[in-house]
Design an enzyme around this catalytic site. Structure first.
Site, PDB file in Angstrom:
ATOM      1  N   THR A   1      39.536  39.359  35.213  1.00 25.59           N
ATOM      2  CA  THR A   1      38.584  39.490  36.322  1.00 25.59           C
ATOM      3  C   THR A   1      39.310  39.410  37.662  1.00 25.59           C
ATOM      4  O   THR A   1      40.482  39.032  37.734  1.00 25.59           O
ATOM      5  CB  THR A   1      37.520  38.367  36.286  1.00 25.59           C
ATOM      6  OG1 THR A   1      38.162  37.132  36.593  1.00 25.59           O
ATOM      7  CG2 THR A   1      36.830  38.281  34.939  1.00 25.59           C
ATOM      8  N   CYS A   2      38.559  39.705  38.719  1.00 27.50           N
ATOM      9  CA  CYS A   2      39.172  39.691  40.054  1.00 27.50           C
ATOM     10  C   CYS A   2      39.123  38.315  40.712  1.00 27.50           C
ATOM     11  O   CYS A   2      39.420  38.185  41.892  1.00 27.50           O
ATOM     12  CB  CYS A   2      38.482  40.717  40.942  1.00 27.50           C
ATOM     13  SG  CYS A   2      38.796  42.370  40.344  1.00 27.50           S
TER      14      CYS A   2
END
Ligand SMILES: Cc1ncc(COP(=O)(O)O)c(C=O)c1O
Length: 385
Positions: free
Chosen positions: A336-337
């Site tokens: 994920t970011c």
């Protein structure tokens, strides 16, 4: 990660290397590989260590239908905590009469729903909760949940639930005054307790309370439920289940015959039945250290790192074939970011390139159940291995 544990894991898991590579090639990654025979093996270990105990598997740890059916076939029962868990067992046709409801706080409608499904044993931990059982069916019986704090547990459940032993007699009085059957006492020493001594203290106090309520109120406590919490070895070696059994034998001694004994294992039964296969998606260098970005992370199957600070072992698949590979400290990050999505820092790994497979054993308990869909990432699929 403890080097001795790592080399033992390499030896134990080597036999799976070719099969796991094949499964990853067929299904892609990330992929969870479920082996139900390992649940049956764990259940047998537990039944041997805790002789005569009724085992009620804590469904919350991994509510996979194959896991639940395996436990039922091997003679186990269930610990349910919500309407959803009751319904799941019902849909699968699993034995509700072997289930207990252990959520100390619940809605009256949830009590009725579980009772209609066949559950008869419930847990209370305060007077307001006892009142919810007043006037309900007379075949319901209650366990009074005791609190015993445990700083050696990853998740100290007694910080949220349970009556302190000094107030337990009063709560039993409330149960009797409400006209509800009192069955006995339960406790949970906390999940993944790195010491098994808390079981000794909790059981000794519970026996003392059993005698106390018999003396003062004239009511016998027929049932003692020692909960779950039994530790498993992740990156470090933890005490074996036999150590819990030895404490129980020592504390109960000949008094064992007086009680129906229950336990509610979650993690212990399912931790080792599932293995995560993931791939390196990207590699970078940051602050002088190599970072590998994997296709599963803290918001996915590694959720127990975030929820309970539990850190599963991580190995390169190649390591299972070539045990002499040199290891260097790297950072392993999720897909994920979010900057919080870091699975392990300064973690020793052999050289890895994009597309290489990474293996995490011990990924059965509190992994998929607490995973999210953050960043639009789908849940990691589970296949039979
Ligand atoms: C009431 C109860 N019983 C059993 C369990 C299972 O605990 P463990 O997975 O540590 O064995 C839990 C876990 O939260 C629980 O809340």
């Amino acid at each position: 990660m403890n080097p001795r544990r790592r080399s033992r894991l390499r030896e134990d898991l080597r036999v799976n290397a070719a099969r796991w590579a094949q499964l990853a090639a067929t299904h892609g990654t990330p992929l969870l590989v479920l082996e139900p025979h390992l649940v049956a093996r764990r259940l047998r270990q537990l039944q041997t260590a805790l002789t005569g105990f009724e085992v009620h598997y804590a469904v919350k740890a991994l509510p996979h239908p194959v896991v639940l059916s395996t436990i039922a076939i091997c003679g186990g029962g269930f610990d349910v905590a919500t309407r959803g868990e009751v319904d799941l067992l019902g849909r699968l046709g699993l034995p509700m009469h072997r289930s207990i409801h252990t959520n100390p706080i619940k809605k009256p409608a949830d009590i009725d729903h579980a009772h209609a499904a066949g559950v008869r044993t419930f847990v209370v931990e305060n007077a307001a909760e006892v009142q919810k059982f007043r006037g309900r069916p007379s075949d319901i019986e209650l366990l009074v949940r005791l609190a015993f704090r445990n700083p050696t547990a990853k998740s100290d459940l007694s910080s949220k639930f349970g009556v302190v032993p000094a107030e337990a007699e009063l709560l039993v009085k409330h149960v009797l005054a409400a006209g509800v059957r009192f069955a006995g006492f339960s406790f949970h020493v906390g999940s993944q307790s790195s010491s098994v001594e808390p079981y000794r203290r909790a059981l000794q106090h519970t026996l003392g309370l059993v005698d106390h309520v018999q003396d003062t109120l004239g009511v016998p406590a027929r049932v003692i439920d020692i909960g779950g919490g039994f530790p498993v070895s992740y990156r470090e070696d933890e005490p074996p289940i036999g150590a819990v059994g030895a404490i129980v034998d020592e504390v109960l001694g000949p008094r064992r015959e007086e009680f129906t004994l229950l336990c509610e294992p979650g993690r212990f039964l399912v931790a080792d039945c599932m293995t995560l296969l993931s791939s390196v998606v990207g590699t970078a260098e940051r602050d002088g250290q190599v970072w590998h970005y994997l296709d599963d992370g803290l918001y996915g199957s590694y959720s127990n790192v975030m929820t309970e600070d539990v850190h599963p072992p991580i190995l390169a698949l190649e390591e299972l074939r070539r045990t002499d590979a040199a290891l260097d400290a790297v950072t392993l990050a999720g897909p994920t970011c979010d900057s919080a999505d870091v699975i392990a820092r300064n973690y020793p790994m052999p050289a890895l390139g994009i597309g290489d497979l990474v293996v995490s054993p011990m990924m059965g308990a509190y992994t998929t159940v607490t995973a999210s869909r953050f960043n639009g990432i789908e849940p990691t699929p589970i296949v039979m291995g």
